[in-house]
Design a protein around this motif. Structure first.
Motif, PDB file in Angstrom:
ATOM      1  N   PHE A  47       0.066   4.038  -3.554  1.00  9.54           N
ATOM      2  CA  PHE A  47       0.338   4.632  -2.234  1.00  9.54           C
ATOM      3  C   PHE A  47      -1.065   4.601  -1.654  1.00  9.54           C
ATOM      4  CE2 PHE A  47       4.768   5.510  -3.917  1.00  9.54           C
ATOM      5  CZ  PHE A  47       5.594   5.171  -2.986  1.00  9.54           C
ATOM      6  N   GLU A  48      -1.858   4.991  -2.863  1.00 11.60           N
ATOM      7  CA  GLU A  48      -2.845   5.784  -2.213  1.00 11.60           C
ATOM      8  C   GLU A  48      -4.249   4.449  -1.289  1.00 11.60           C
ATOM      9  OE1 GLU A  48      -4.856   8.350  -5.068  1.00 11.60           O
ATOM     10  OE2 GLU A  48      -3.338   9.988  -4.997  1.00 11.60           O
ATOM     11  N   SER A  49      -3.084   3.254  -1.687  1.00  7.51           N
ATOM     12  CA  SER A  49      -4.726   2.786  -1.736  1.00  7.51           C
ATOM     13  C   SER A  49      -3.484   1.677  -0.186  1.00  7.51           C
ATOM     14  CB  SER A  49      -4.209   1.611  -2.291  1.00  7.51           C
ATOM     15  OG  SER A  49      -4.709   1.564  -3.954  1.00  7.51           O
ATOM     16  N   GLN A  50      -2.736   1.900   0.489  1.00 10.22           N
ATOM     17  CA  GLN A  50      -1.969   1.617   1.241  1.00 10.22           C
ATOM     18  C   GLN A  50      -2.742   0.520   2.589  1.00 10.22           C
ATOM     19  OE1 GLN A  50       1.833   1.419   1.790  1.00 10.22           O
ATOM     20  NE2 GLN A  50       1.164   1.771  -0.100  1.00 10.22           N
ATOM     21  N   GLN A  51      -3.718   1.555   2.697  1.00  8.12           N
ATOM     22  CA  GLN A  51      -4.787   1.332   4.161  1.00  8.12           C
ATOM     23  C   GLN A  51      -5.259  -0.352   3.623  1.00  8.12           C
ATOM     24  OE1 GLN A  51      -4.224   2.079   6.858  1.00  8.12           O
ATOM     25  NE2 GLN A  51      -3.856   3.846   7.094  1.00  8.12           N
ATOM     26  N   ALA A  52      -5.680  -0.155   2.132  1.00  7.34           N
ATOM     27  CA  ALA A  52      -6.389  -1.404   1.611  1.00  7.34           C
ATOM     28  C   ALA A  52      -5.235  -2.320   2.177  1.00  7.34           C
ATOM     29  CB  ALA A  52      -6.892  -1.510   0.791  1.00  7.34           C
ATOM     30  N   VAL A  53      -3.827  -1.949   1.138  1.00  2.00           N
ATOM     31  CA  VAL A  53      -3.129  -3.037   1.077  1.00  2.00           C
ATOM     32  C   VAL A  53      -2.888  -3.770   2.809  1.00  2.00           C
ATOM     33  CG1 VAL A  53      -1.024  -3.534   0.476  1.00  2.00           C
ATOM     34  CG2 VAL A  53      -1.933  -1.547  -1.089  1.00  2.00           C
ATOM     35  N   MET A  54      -2.701  -2.759   3.663  1.00  6.75           N
ATOM     36  CA  MET A  54      -2.332  -3.809   4.879  1.00  6.75           C
ATOM     37  C   MET A  54      -3.160  -4.445   4.882  1.00  6.75           C
ATOM     38  SD  MET A  54      -1.130   0.205   6.874  1.00  6.75           S
ATOM     39  CE  MET A  54       0.549   0.950   6.094  1.00  6.75           C
ATOM     40  N   ALA A  55      -4.762  -3.994   5.153  1.00  2.03           N
ATOM     41  CA  ALA A  55      -5.856  -4.527   5.986  1.00  2.03           C
ATOM     42  C   ALA A  55      -5.521  -6.300   5.185  1.00  2.03           C
ATOM     43  CB  ALA A  55      -7.201  -3.936   4.927  1.00  2.03           C
ATOM     44  N   LEU A  56      -5.271  -6.143   3.455  1.00  4.06           N
ATOM     45  CA  LEU A  56      -5.207  -7.007   3.137  1.00  4.06           C
ATOM     46  C   LEU A  56      -3.871  -8.131   3.725  1.00  4.06           C
ATOM     47  CD1 LEU A  56      -6.659  -9.008   0.688  1.00  4.06           C
ATOM     48  CD2 LEU A  56      -5.420  -7.969  -0.632  1.00  4.06           C
ATOM     49  N   CYS A  57      -3.362  -7.669   3.525  1.00  2.00           N
ATOM     50  CA  CYS A  57      -2.176  -8.449   4.227  1.00  2.00           C
ATOM     51  C   CYS A  57      -2.451  -8.816   5.779  1.00  2.00           C
ATOM     52  CB  CYS A  57      -0.504  -7.359   4.160  1.00  2.00           C
ATOM     53  SG  CYS A  57      -0.244  -6.769   1.992  1.00  2.00           S
ATOM     54  N   THR A  58      -2.192  -8.454   6.231  1.00  2.00           N
ATOM     55  CA  THR A  58      -2.768  -8.265   7.330  1.00  2.00           C
ATOM     56  C   THR A  58      -3.968  -9.470   7.688  1.00  2.00           C
ATOM     57  OG1 THR A  58      -2.827  -5.969   8.116  1.00  2.00           O
ATOM     58  CG2 THR A  58      -3.806  -8.128   9.832  1.00  2.00           C
ATOM     59  N   TYR A  59      -5.078  -9.593   6.682  1.00  2.00           N
ATOM     60  CA  TYR A  59      -5.840 -10.709   6.806  1.00  2.00           C
ATOM     61  C   TYR A  59      -5.339 -12.577   6.466  1.00  2.00           C
ATOM     62  CZ  TYR A  59      -9.362 -13.884   4.672  1.00  2.00           C
ATOM     63  OH  TYR A  59     -10.599 -14.598   4.314  1.00  2.00           O
ATOM     64  N   LEU A  60      -3.994 -12.010   4.735  1.00  2.00           N
ATOM     65  CA  LEU A  60      -3.553 -13.112   4.496  1.00  2.00           C
ATOM     66  C   LEU A  60      -2.668 -13.453   5.951  1.00  2.00           C
ATOM     67  CD1 LEU A  60      -2.400 -14.530   1.865  1.00  2.00           C
ATOM     68  CD2 LEU A  60      -0.543 -12.589   1.617  1.00  2.00           C
TER      69      LEU A  60
END
Ligand SMILES: O=P(O)(O)OC[C@H]1O[C@](O)(CO)[C@@H](O)[C@@H]1O
Ligand SMILES: [Mn+2]
Length: 454
Positions: free
Chosen positions: A155-168
């Motif tokens: 949960f604390e990595s949400q922003q990073a996860v969103m950025a990565l999925c957007t890139y993918l």
């Protein structure tokens, strides 16, 4: 098949806490008790939950588990001999045989102990004993004491996860128009994100911190100088040449196996890489390998794997949930599959896999490429031994090579091979803790088919 003979010609001894002042020594002395204490606190904090779920039996189990764990903490702090396991799980015999072999080798039982035996062995043993404490206490046998930390890390990595999925999802949209060079560029980026994702583990900080707060893609360039060995070009050529060999009769063309490490952001980075490999056609099938019990605080279990996919699917973010839905589909269709062989939660060096777990070795032989993640896998690949830094990676593997393999690891234990002459000395003089803080990383490759690359 003794796994840790200290006398094999040319093979250095195992790292051990018996070297007072070594990293292994501080880990056993300080970090082990902290981890066991954290587990005790977690159980205690969840007392009411156990009561709600199981009534008085839950409370009894909570008390009893805490008492087993306090005993464990006392044994390790006072350097008591390691004890045989008694919980009747499927791996008990193999653990106890391993103990007996060590006892025979040492000549007496007292000498197989927390501070005298190989660090890799005692560290794995500690996690197995934590599992035993739960297993012997139904109804809470299946409880994962590290679950809270792992989910929090996610949960604390949400922003990073969103950025990565957007890139993918952006890459996937234009996949058909990409040149080979552009594809390679995206591959390199996602491999690096997965590499640095390994910074996020909970074991090194004894459960303190394992999240990725910033956009991982934006920091890749600044991290480049900290990659000590980069053989990612060999990983790429392996994938490309596996495609060339693709034949109509071959059952599973271009299969990549990923030996997972940590849940949380690291797992997401691995899933994103796996998605890219499949959607680009670089791989047709991905086999993930995880742990069959809570392990080294943050390692992925089957539950973490499924939970992470479900959470990604359920996210209130278009690209993140799209990625999650796709991952679920891959699992349903069998394009992705998850395995958890007991060998991964045993103390063996990987050079003993063929003898100790021939079925797993055969499974890995079917892969065109095996990606190993993380520090513990590096320790097991190299036997967690005091190798000279300039010894080659293939020498340290000691015959382990079921398929072309690559390790993506940030350095968190004082073992590193495959460096240039003088490189280790230079690093030691600049930063004495260079091997243990997760600041540096390596991408090392080995292929048993090396003639292919000559
Ligand atoms: O999750 P990773 O990358 O395997 O890191 C875990 C590592 O952290 C440590 O706890 C650091 O000592 C090691 O025991 C272990 O190798
Ligand atoms: Mn780990």
């Amino acid at each position: 098949m003794m796994a840790t003979e200290l006398s094999v010609a040319g093979v250095p001894p195992s790292l051990s806490a018996k070297v007072v002042g070594s990293f292994a020594y501080f880990t056993v002395k300080d970090r082990f008790p902290t981890i066991v204490t954290k587990v005790i606190d977690t159980i205690h904090r969840n007392k009411n939950k156990f009561f709600e779920e199981y009534g008085e039996d839950g409370i009894q189990a909570e008390k009893q588990t805490i008492s087993f764990l306090s005993k464990l903490r006392n044994e390790l702090q006072t350097d008591k001999p390691l004890l045989a396991l008694t919980d009747g799980l499927q791996d008990v015999e193999s653990w106890n045989q391993y103990l007996q072999r060590h006892q025979r080798l040492e000549g007496d039982q007292e000498s197989v102990s927390w501070f005298k035996s190989p660090w890799l062995y005692v560290e794995c043993y500690m996690y197995r004993r934590i599992q035993e404490a739960f297993w012997l206490n139904p109804p809470i046998s299946g409880y994962d004491p590290f679950n809270e930390g792992k989910t929090q890390g996610f949960f604390e990595s949400q922003q990073a996860v969103m950025a990565l999925c957007t890139y993918l999802e952006g890459v996937k949209k234009c996949m058909d128009e990409l040149s080979k060079n552009q594809l390679l560029e995206h591959f390199n980026k996602l491999l690096l994100v997965s590499l640095w994702g390994n910074k996020c583990d909970l074991s090194i900080s004894a459960g303190q911190e394992n999240s990725q707060k910033i956009n991982p893609l934006e920091v890749l360039n600044s991290l480049q100088p900290f990659i000590l060995v980069d053989e990612s070009n060999m990983v790429w050529s392996t994938l490309i040449s596996a495609q060339k060999q693709e034949q109509p009769g071959k059952a599973t063309p271009c299969r990549v196996d990923i030996v997972l490490d940590n849940a949380g952001f690291e797992l997401v980075s691995d899933l994103v890489l796996a998605d890219f490999l499949v959607s680009s056609g670089l791989a047709c099938k991905i086999h993930f390998h995880g742990k069959c019990m809570p392990w080294f605080v943050s390692d992925v279990t089957a539950n973490d794997f499924q939970w992470t996919i479900r959470q990604t699917m359920a996210a209130n973010h278009k690209w993140m949930s799209k990625s999650g839905v796709q991952w679920q589909r891959y699992v349903k269709e069998g394009v992705w599959c998850y395995h958890d062989h007991p060998f991964w939660t045993q103390p063996h060096e990987f050079c003993d896999m063929a003898a100790e777990a021939p079925d797993l070795y055969t499974t890995l032989q079917r892969a065109d490429l095996v990606l190993f993640k993380g520090d513990l896998n590096y320790r097991k690949l190299t036997g967690d031994r005091a190798w000279d830094h300039t010894v080659s990676f293939d020498t340290a593997l000691r015959g382990f090579g079921p398929a072309p393999l690559c390790i993506l690891r940030t350095l968190k234990a004082n073992i590193q091979v495959g460096l240039q002459q003088g490189q280790g000395e230079k690093l030691s003089s600049e930063d004495p803790d260079w091997m243990t803080r997760g600041k540096y990383a390596v991408i090392q490759f080995y292929s048993p088919l090396s003639e292919q690359f000559n």
